[in-house]
Design a protein around this motif. Sequence first.
Motif, short mmCIF file in Angstrom:
data_model
loop_
_atom_site.label_atom_id
_atom_site.label_comp_id
_atom_site.label_asym_id
_atom_site.label_seq_id
_atom_site.Cartn_x
_atom_site.Cartn_y
_atom_site.Cartn_z
N SER A 64 0.83 -1.21 0.00
CA SER A 64 0.00 0.00 0.00
C SER A 64 0.86 1.26 0.00
O SER A 64 0.54 2.23 -0.69
CB SER A 64 -0.94 0.01 1.22
N SER A 90 -4.05 -2.66 5.68
CA SER A 90 -3.48 -1.34 5.97
C SER A 90 -4.13 -0.32 5.03
O SER A 90 -4.32 -0.59 3.85
CB SER A 90 -1.98 -1.38 5.75
N GLU A 149 -4.45 -4.16 -5.76
CA GLU A 149 -3.53 -4.64 -4.71
C GLU A 149 -4.16 -5.81 -3.97
O GLU A 149 -5.31 -5.74 -3.56
CB GLU A 149 -3.22 -3.55 -3.67
MG LIG Z 1 -1.86 -3.03 2.01
#
Ligand SMILES: [Mg+2]
Length: 320
Positions: A64, A90, A149
């Motif tokens: 991230s 996160s 992601e």
């Molecule tokens: Mg992440």
Amino acid sequence: MNALPDPGEITNALSSDSFRACAQLITAIERATPGLTPVLQVLYRGGRGNRIIGITGPPGAGKSSLVNQLITHIRRLGKTVAILAIDPSSPFSGGAVLGDRLRMMQHSADTGVFIRSMASRGQLGGLTKAVGDALIVLDAMPWDYIIVETVGVGQNELDIMQLADTVVLVQTPMSGDDVQAAKAGINEIGDIYVVNKCDHNEADRTVRFLQSMITLGLHLQPEKIWTQPVVKTQSVSGLGIEDLANHIDHFFSVMKPDTPDMRLRRRHRIAYQTKGILRDILERRFHDSNDQQIENSIDAILTRQSDPYALVSELLAAQG
Ligand SMILES: [Mg+2]
Ligand SMILES: Nc1nc2c(ncn2[C@@H]2O[C@H](COP(=O)(O)OP(=O)(O)OP(=O)(O)O)[C@@H](O)[C@H]2O)c(=O)[nH]1
């Protein structure tokens, strides 16, 4: 969410860069709102073939933070990017530079960055279908880049990378033991390798290890037109980000849409996506079936008067 508007209206809303239309559609995908299929069909056929970049790697590798830096870099170049984060543990800040811009994003339809997370839990039949559908929506909009992601832990998450055009595999500096373990094969999926947290020891050793793995792979597949680079980054400071972005662009200039390699990838993606939809439909059919009917069939299977194959035949024959 109420009934979906007409596919034509949705297409218009998306092509005028409406974040709201996009966010609503992705929510509808997560909730499996009825009526989505014709919308997705229209959107798919009008798809732009945007560049889809998958970013994966172990938990906490810095994916991230890396994406945040990439967002900042891409925006500095005046380009636009949409991010789909699968089950992120996160949060995304959007990069320090973009903080204010992202806060404004809810109110403005034209900021050039769209960030959305999707949960993998509770997705009947598959994450594959939900992510594939969300990508159909994003591909109907004029993004320069789409980034997905996902944490590379389970096979499911690694599989998602088949929906991307290129895969960036983020690693962290490894100890000697970790290097031995990594030889087991997890490294095979990357098109671009990143050794993040290169402020730590062992970064150079890890880079050398990855390079030796790549060289070995080249001997096995000498006809490949793309050789995976290994990029050192430090995503907290932004070191190496420009290098990574350049490698990503270079990938797309080598693997153009009309090259046999990219065509093959996109063919695989369609097959993968189709299987995801098929699985979803079949599992849904099981879950949506009349409970009593299923229970009766299971009773019959328990007493061996029937068998699971017979139940599958019944389900397949049922109106879908
Ligand atoms: Mg992440
Ligand atoms: N020392 C150092 N720490 C870093 C670097 N990049 C990220 N981190 C730290 O690593 C931690 C995890 O970073 P994230 O970007 O959240 O990692 P992630 O891979 O997205 O994590 P998950 O989504 O939870 O799998 C954070 O505390 C970051 O500040 C780096 O280059 N150097």
